[in-house]
Design an enzyme around this catalytic site. Sequence first.
Site, PDB file in Angstrom:
ATOM      1  N   GLU A   1      -9.816   8.253  -7.118  1.00 31.60           N
ATOM      2  CA  GLU A   1      -8.497   7.951  -7.667  1.00 31.60           C
ATOM      3  C   GLU A   1      -8.586   6.845  -8.708  1.00 31.60           C
ATOM      4  OE1 GLU A   1      -5.986   6.870  -4.406  1.00 31.60           O
ATOM      5  OE2 GLU A   1      -6.443   8.703  -3.320  1.00 31.60           O
TER       6      GLU A   1
ATOM      7  N   CYS B   1      -6.548   0.494 -12.539  1.00 36.22           N
ATOM      8  CA  CYS B   1      -7.174   0.217 -11.246  1.00 36.22           C
ATOM      9  C   CYS B   1      -8.171   1.342 -10.997  1.00 36.22           C
ATOM     10  CB  CYS B   1      -6.097   0.187 -10.164  1.00 36.22           C
ATOM     11  SG  CYS B   1      -6.764   0.025  -8.501  1.00 36.22           S
TER      12      CYS B   1
ATOM     13  N   CYS C   1     -15.615   4.930   1.343  1.00 33.66           N
ATOM     14  CA  CYS C   1     -16.081   3.555   1.517  1.00 33.66           C
ATOM     15  C   CYS C   1     -16.699   3.409   2.893  1.00 33.66           C
ATOM     16  CB  CYS C   1     -14.914   2.567   1.360  1.00 33.66           C
ATOM     17  SG  CYS C   1     -15.447   0.844   1.491  1.00 33.66           S
TER      18      CYS C   1
ATOM     19  N   CYS D   1     -12.441  -0.684   7.021  1.00 36.24           N
ATOM     20  CA  CYS D   1     -11.257  -1.507   7.311  1.00 36.24           C
ATOM     21  C   CYS D   1     -10.187  -0.591   7.924  1.00 36.24           C
ATOM     22  CB  CYS D   1     -10.756  -2.173   6.038  1.00 36.24           C
ATOM     23  SG  CYS D   1     -12.074  -3.080   5.193  1.00 36.24           S
TER      24      CYS D   1
ATOM     25  N   CYS E   1      -7.023   0.886   5.928  1.00 43.26           N
ATOM     26  CA  CYS E   1      -7.236   1.390   4.564  1.00 43.26           C
ATOM     27  C   CYS E   1      -7.527   2.894   4.572  1.00 43.26           C
ATOM     28  CB  CYS E   1      -8.399   0.630   3.927  1.00 43.26           C
ATOM     29  SG  CYS E   1      -8.923   1.316   2.352  1.00 43.26           S
TER      30      CYS E   1
ATOM     31  N   CYS F   1      -4.712   2.422  -2.206  1.00 42.01           N
ATOM     32  CA  CYS F   1      -6.044   2.967  -2.448  1.00 42.01           C
ATOM     33  C   CYS F   1      -6.418   4.055  -1.449  1.00 42.01           C
ATOM     34  CB  CYS F   1      -7.033   1.800  -2.495  1.00 42.01           C
ATOM     35  SG  CYS F   1      -8.301   1.720  -1.300  1.00 42.01           S
TER      36      CYS F   1
HETATM   37  N1  SAH Z   1     -13.019  -2.631  -1.377  1.00 37.18           N
HETATM   38  C1  SAH Z   1     -12.383  -3.656  -2.102  1.00 37.18           C
HETATM   39  C2  SAH Z   1     -11.474  -3.151  -3.210  1.00 37.18           C
HETATM   40  C3  SAH Z   1     -10.572  -1.957  -2.932  1.00 37.18           C
HETATM   41  S1  SAH Z   1      -9.188  -2.135  -1.910  1.00 37.18           S
HETATM   42  C4  SAH Z   1     -11.644  -4.581  -1.173  1.00 37.18           C
HETATM   43  O1  SAH Z   1     -11.467  -4.227  -0.025  1.00 37.18           O
HETATM   44  O2  SAH Z   1     -11.279  -5.664  -1.609  1.00 37.18           O
HETATM   45  C5  SAH Z   1      -7.991  -3.097  -2.802  1.00 37.18           C
HETATM   46  C6  SAH Z   1      -7.093  -3.931  -1.883  1.00 37.18           C
HETATM   47  O3  SAH Z   1      -6.148  -3.110  -1.162  1.00 37.18           O
HETATM   48  C7  SAH Z   1      -7.856  -4.698  -0.812  1.00 37.18           C
HETATM   49  O4  SAH Z   1      -7.386  -6.017  -0.721  1.00 37.18           O
HETATM   50  C8  SAH Z   1      -7.526  -3.926   0.437  1.00 37.18           C
HETATM   51  O5  SAH Z   1      -7.712  -4.706   1.590  1.00 37.18           O
HETATM   52  C9  SAH Z   1      -6.105  -3.544   0.185  1.00 37.18           C
HETATM   53  N2  SAH Z   1      -5.599  -2.458   1.026  1.00 37.18           N
HETATM   54  C10 SAH Z   1      -6.276  -1.387   1.481  1.00 37.18           C
HETATM   55  N3  SAH Z   1      -5.468  -0.611   2.218  1.00 37.18           N
HETATM   56  C11 SAH Z   1      -4.246  -1.195   2.219  1.00 37.18           C
HETATM   57  C12 SAH Z   1      -3.001  -0.864   2.811  1.00 37.18           C
HETATM   58  N4  SAH Z   1      -2.868   0.224   3.539  1.00 37.18           N
HETATM   59  N5  SAH Z   1      -1.952  -1.716   2.620  1.00 37.18           N
HETATM   60  C13 SAH Z   1      -2.110  -2.827   1.862  1.00 37.18           C
HETATM   61  N6  SAH Z   1      -3.256  -3.183   1.266  1.00 37.18           N
HETATM   62  C14 SAH Z   1      -4.332  -2.384   1.448  1.00 37.18           C
HETATM   63 FE1  SF4 Z   2     -13.422  -0.265   1.680  1.00 33.61          FE
HETATM   64 FE2  SF4 Z   2     -10.804  -0.048   1.946  1.00 33.61          FE
HETATM   65 FE3  SF4 Z   2     -12.118  -1.988   3.208  1.00 33.61          FE
HETATM   66 FE4  SF4 Z   2     -11.841  -2.096   0.552  1.00 33.61          FE
HETATM   67  S1  SF4 Z   2     -10.192  -2.194   2.070  1.00 33.61           S
HETATM   68  S2  SF4 Z   2     -13.697  -2.451   1.733  1.00 33.61           S
HETATM   69  S3  SF4 Z   2     -11.932   0.105   0.076  1.00 33.61           S
HETATM   70  S4  SF4 Z   2     -12.359   0.206   3.578  1.00 33.61           S
END
Ligand code: SAH
Ligand code: SF4
Length: 359
Positions: free
Chosen positions: A93, A107, A114, A118, A121, A338
């Site tokens: 994306e 972005c 990934c 997390c 996410c 994301c």
């Molecule tokens: N992997 C990197 C960059 C991609 S994610 C990272 O984790 O920083 C970009 C941001 O979106 C990160 O801060 C991530 O924690 C946040 N994010 C992911 N899923 C989310 C969600 N469901 N609600 C809010 N923020 C989210």
């Molecule tokens: Fe990976 Fe999503 Fe965690 Fe960023 S927030 S490191 S994209 S799993």
Amino acid sequence: MQQQSIYDLSLAELTETLAGWGQPAYRARQVWEWLYQHKVRDFEAMSNLPRALRERLQAGFVLGRLEQEAELHSTDGQTVKRLLRLPDGQLIESVLMEYDDHRRTACISTQAGCAMGCVFCATGQMGFARHLTAGEIVEQALLFARQLESEGERLSNIVLMGMGEPLHNYDQTLEAIRRLNDEHGLNIGQRHITLSTVGLVPAIRRFADEKLQVGLAISLHAATDEERSKLLPVNRRWPLADLIEAVHYYIGQAGRRVTFEWALIAGENDTPEQAHKLGHLLRGLKCHVNLIPLNPTSGYAGRPSDPVRVKAFQDILESYRVSSTVRVRRGIDIQAGCGQLKAEVQSQGKKVRTAEDHD
Ligand code: SAH
Ligand code: SF4
């Protein structure tokens, strides 16, 4: 055999290839400018090159290889989200956000899926497929830049906050940043590029040593190891103390303020206790906190915090003189979080507007 994307070549590699074809040294720079400054769609358009060379390039390379699978426009008209297909079928994306002050921010993704897992996410919930090449990372930005230029606008900012963990794909991400920044390329200032990481400590230190002026954002989301390890498994490997130490190091090397990201999850990390712990942790640090009410995903039961809790959290941070902004997720109506568009398309076979519908 699949042809190589010309965007996967560095300037040095392109120079070497053309030298191998008996071309004069200045040709590589010419091709480079056609690629990244003029952003041509085909080799034929490289009008100051000899025909034979254009044909040879055409036979040897493809000009990009991201196929647009779907494109969604937010109702406010300021956010566009694209689902792009890679030659091996992987989907990634990228999002373009328009702001009233003429900023245009792309972005972009650095991996398909990934590996960091997390829990909240959508990308983490998919697991890891593969790293993107530098060319595939740059091409996402190039597609937006080309489109904006045809509309008399300019791509001004890049955030590496799409799918994937950029520092897990270190070399390709770095090469992509250099290419985006290159004054003979997309020419986007380092200060207009931000990399977001979940906190890979050794890679943050290595990144600091590059001495770039690129902005760093850290996905913090919790201020105790117990809470953070629940949300971000990577914290078990590199706990908070190590992470904060690495952030200090980055600030020292780059001389730049760091951003911390915090997705506020109701009853989970939006408590006064977490806010106080965060205040303690960041007090005196050259930083800013972005508070983002959670964007709910199908694989996680958490809900966004309500505005009263958000305000209370922010007030506590303020008492520690830690600055923060509450950010609304852009394009929430188009799954702009994301990984969410891909997750939605795959799980529900939802009808999204495809490239064909759009053109
Ligand atoms: N992997 C990197 C960059 C991609 S994610 C990272 O984790 O920083 C970009 C941001 O979106 C990160 O801060 C991530 O924690 C946040 N994010 C992911 N899923 C989310 C969600 N469901 N609600 C809010 N923020 C989210
Ligand atoms: Fe990976 Fe999503 Fe965690 Fe960023 S927030 S490191 S994209 S799993």
